[in-house]
Write an enzyme that holds these catalytic residues in place. Structure first.
Site, PDB file in Angstrom:
ATOM      1  N   ASP A 281       0.869  -1.167   0.000  1.00 21.19           N
ATOM      2  CA  ASP A 281       0.000   0.000   0.000  1.00 21.19           C
ATOM      3  C   ASP A 281       0.916   1.229   0.000  1.00 21.19           C
ATOM      4  O   ASP A 281       2.138   1.140   0.147  1.00 21.19           O
ATOM      5  CB  ASP A 281      -0.966  -0.012   1.189  1.00 21.19           C
ATOM      6  CG  ASP A 281      -2.204   0.852   0.925  1.00 21.19           C
ATOM      7  OD1 ASP A 281      -2.149   1.732   0.038  1.00 21.19           O
ATOM      8  OD2 ASP A 281      -3.220   0.662   1.605  1.00 21.19           O
TER       9      ASP A 281
HETATM   10  C1  NOJ Z   1      -4.014   3.891   0.116  1.00 20.80           C
HETATM   11  C2  NOJ Z   1      -5.191   2.968   0.240  1.00 20.80           C
HETATM   12  O1  NOJ Z   1      -5.134   2.286   1.477  1.00 20.80           O
HETATM   13  C3  NOJ Z   1      -5.292   1.960  -0.882  1.00 20.80           C
HETATM   14  O2  NOJ Z   1      -6.495   1.253  -0.735  1.00 20.80           O
HETATM   15  C4  NOJ Z   1      -5.178   2.639  -2.195  1.00 20.80           C
HETATM   16  O3  NOJ Z   1      -5.357   1.719  -3.240  1.00 20.80           O
HETATM   17  C5  NOJ Z   1      -3.818   3.313  -2.286  1.00 20.80           C
HETATM   18  N1  NOJ Z   1      -3.705   4.303  -1.235  1.00 20.80           N
HETATM   19  C6  NOJ Z   1      -3.564   3.963  -3.634  1.00 20.80           C
HETATM   20  O4  NOJ Z   1      -4.327   5.090  -3.766  1.00 20.80           O
END
Ligand code: NOJ
Length: 743
Positions: A281
């Site tokens: 993430d």
């Molecule tokens: C953080 C989020 O937790 C995740 O779900 C998302 O896909 C990513 N950022 C990318 O934006």
């Protein structure tokens, strides 16, 4: 993955592969050969470049040099097709090996055409519809050059304080798994082609169990609970062919997912045979430093690589340190090769080497296509849950209708959380749709401009209510109140919405509340102030027409709660498939029953709250219709089954009302005694059945006994012989059980 079609075109191979259950690395030899050949030509630095993902944000010039040097494998947050083509051109035409970029985006519940939030989609109990929605999203996004979505989110969420409950399928592993498979199929298509968008199943794993519902918080999930509850939707999605997976932010029992070898290697790769790509993430590698799991970026890069991460989203830990770590022996070059293989395999399967560019001119044509809008409307119709109706719905013909409330005409907010590319200009609001459906019958007084607004008096609204025959109050949450980092401690309607509803009720006209929200709010006090309540979650672009169709009776509500509705936030977490305590609640003393200066007493010694008892407001699976259904003649084909058998349960479902309706038939099972305690009920099958008024139908559901397997005391997944109960009902709290044995 299995090759179904291989077409040679001059020097290019066009590989159209479909991924099937249980497939593993190397089962598509043409792809593997191509990946290996490319890998053999790459320098260590080029390999590491593939493992680096950056947020593009429109800045082609800023990344041009890095692209030429092969230092970027993927970009996210770029949707302008011309810019995507320019990014690709730099990678494909100006880098040494010409490896195309994987372009990712959070396409969570639609791209331009926005569907209901995933929690709302789960309320449809209709995987085919979820698949269709994901397909629409893929067609729209791939037309602009986005070939990878960070969806579906498969986090089991049992605490509505957690804002991200909006993004998943709720509290139940079985429902979650079915929606997961459907969305993977929808995004990727049955055969990979230029409209295929790689799915990214996330967040691996346990993120939804954040302590206290506070986002990013630690989790303490035992291995057994992981395997029985949190992992099954991921395993189902892997088997459905998901091409990528994202690690979660949380640490579970002290180990952050991005550095968790047990989940990323032992389970994901070794047990499930996942041959796709693992991405972190956003900066979750870097956050391992804040967790106190690593000293610096180099340390966490080493831990992530060795744990099994293939691609780094925005920490730049791999780019900055992997070469040194490989040269120093802390990370093996084989680990890098495996990661790069996983990345190149996805690019190859998506056909990016043959078709890196998108037709920018054609992209606009598919956005908001009529069939996309129709699918979004159908999804919104099926996702609304009728929670109360004392006869006021559907609306009577000819009635004068007052429309009020902050969500009645809120084109931005009805779209819900995680909307980057859907434009509110395309939203059809309930007000607009009702005006079209009931010309000259609608009066509109906003009452509150937004959901958090406070107001003392509502004289303008109540005066209008007096002139009307029925009042429709559109309440709920603004889109920004749910989603990532939007946890809440208080789940009541915000601002003066409850006061608005109470003031309307006091007028004495029938009041219908429509709630549009990102989570199951605590609406007990509001139920008392309305005659009917339709819970629509955030319904998306076509929310208005869907709600107008439901309120008018053109469509009969069929949504069912994908999550337990609490009476008060203090009950969280409360979910239907809990284990039984040694002292189950049996309706004892509540607060008001306790006398003054009462002596120390056990008050029944059971598990409940003195002030709220033990039960929720609405159980999982609950939802009303404008008709009614009855279940009868429930019978099993046998009394005793072997582990290889299939249980067949027959029953009669009758539509006992005066109009056609759809019932979501639900099958639950309880394993009475196990080597470890088992949930009091578990959903094991569901099916939507549409019946005409007065119609009765004999239905048979089958359940392979193998589906009763779980991880018991010895942590081996198997069916434990013994006594079971089985229910077929319209929600998780109804029905009489049948008994059977497994020998
Ligand atoms: C953080 C989020 O937790 C995740 O779900 C998302 O896909 C990513 N950022 C990318 O934006």
């Amino acid at each position: 993955m299995k090759c179904t079609k291989i077409v040679w075109l001059s020097l290019c191979v066009v590989l159209a592969c479909s991924r099937q259950a249980g497939t593993s690395v190397g089962s598509c030899p043409e792809v593997e050969a191509r990946v290996d050949k490319l890998l053999s030509q790459m320098t260590l630095a080029e390999k590491i470049g593939q493992m680096n993902q950056v947020s593009a944000g429109g800045d082609v010039a800023h990344y041009a040099e890095a692209l030429r040097k092969g230092q970027i494998g993927s970009i996210l947050n770029e949707v302008d097709p011309d810019k995507i083509n320019e990014f690709q051109r730099l990678a494909v035409e100006e880098s040494r090996l010409g490896i195309p970029l994987l372009v990712g985006r959070d396409v969570i519940h639609g791209f331009h055409t926005i569907f209901p939030i995933p929690l709302g989609l789960a309320a449809t109990f209709d995987p085919a519809l979820a698949e269709q929605g994901a397909r629409v999203a893929a067609v729209e996004a791939t037309a602009q050059g986005v070939r990878w979505t960070f969806s579906p989110m498969l986090d089991i969420a049992r605490d509505p304080r957690w804002g991200r409950i909006a993004e998943g399928s709720g509290e139940d592993p079985f429902l979650d798994a079915r929606m997961a498979e459907a969305m993977v199929r929808g995004y990727q298509g049955s055969v990979l082609d230029s409209t295929s968008m790689a799915a990214c199943i996330k967040h691996f794993v346990g993120y939804g169990a954040a302590e206290g519902g506070r986002d990013y918080n630690s989790t303490y999930i035992t291995e057994r609970e992981l395997r029985n509850v949190y992992l099954p939707p991921f395993e189902a999605a892997v088997k459905a062919g998901a091409l990528t997976l994202m690690t979660s932010f949380n640490d579970n029992d002290g180990v952050p997912s991005t550095g968790n070898r047990f989940i990323l290697r032992d389970i994901l790769r070794d047990e499930w045979g996942f041959d796709g790509m693992v991405v972190t993430d956003w900066n979750s590698m870097g956050e391992m430093i804040s967790h106190g799991f690593g000293t610096d970026r180099k340390d966490v890069a080493e831990k992530a690589a060795n744990a099994g991460v293939d691609m780094d989203m925005m920490t730049f830990g791999f780019l900055s340190h992997l070469e040194e770590l490989v040269k120093g022996g802390a990370v093996k070059e084989k680990t890098i090769d495996d990661a790069v293989r996983n990345i190149l395999r996805v690019k190859c399967l998506l056909g990016l080497f043959e078709h890196p560019y998108t037709d920018a001119g054609a992209a606009k044509a598919v956005q908001y296509a009529p069939d996309h809008l129709a699918a979004a409307q159908k999804s919104a119709e099926e996702s609304a849950i009728l929670l109360k109706n004392s006869g006021v719905l559907p609306l009577r013909d000819g009635a004068r209708i007052l429309v009020t409330g902050p969500l009645a005409d809120a084109p931005h907010d009805q779209l819900g959380t995680w909307v980057f590319d859907g434009e509110k200009e395309h939203s059809v609001t309930p007000l607009k749709a009702l005006e079209a459906r009931f010309p000259d019958r609608i009066d509109y007084v906003q009452g509150l401009q937004y959901s958090r607004q406070k107001r003392e008096r509502f004289d303008d609204v109540t005066a209008a209510a007096r002139r009307a025959d029925v009042v429709l109050a559109f309440l709920g949450e603004e889109a920004i109140l749910s989603g990532e980092a939007h946890s809440l401690a208080d789940l009541n309607l915000k601002g003066s919405q409850s006061e608005l509803l109470a003031a309307l009720k006091a007028v004495g006209k029938p009041v219908v509340a429509v709630v549009m929200a990102g989570r199951p709010l605590t609406i007990e006090r509001d139920l008392a102030n309305c005659d009917a309540l339709l819970y629509a979650f955030h319904p998306g672009t076509m929310g208005g027409p869907a709600l107008a169709a439901l309120l008018s009776g053109d469509v009969n509500p069929s949504g069912k709660a994908p999550v337990t509705f609490l009476r008060t936030a203090g009950q969280a977490p409360l979910y239907y498939n809990h284990h039984m305590t040694g002292r189950p609640y049996n309706g004892e003393t509540l607060l008001d029953d306790i006398g003054l200066e009462a002596g120390q007493t056990s008050l029944g010694n059971t598990s409940y709250y003195l002030d709220y008892g033990a039960y929720p407001l609405f159980p999982f699976g609950f939802g009303l219709s404008y008709t009614s259904f009855a279940y009868s003649d429930l019978a099993l084909d046998k009394e005793t089954y072997g582990v290889e058998d299939t249980i067949r349960v027959r029953f009669t479902l009758s539509n006992t009302g005066a109009r056609e309706g759809t019932e979501v038939v639900q099958l639950y099972v309880r394993d009475l005694v196990g080597s470890v305690t088992r949930p009091v009920k578990e959903l094991k099958a569901f099916r939507r059945e549409t019946l005409q008024a007065g119609e009765s139908r004999t239905i048979e559901l089958s359940l392979p006994v193998s589906e009763l397997a779980f991880y018991g005391l010895d942590m081996v997944k198997k069916v434990e012989p013994g006594d079971f109960q089985l229910w077929v009902a319209g929600d998780s709290a109804s029905g009489e059980p049948l008994s059977f044995k497994v020998k």
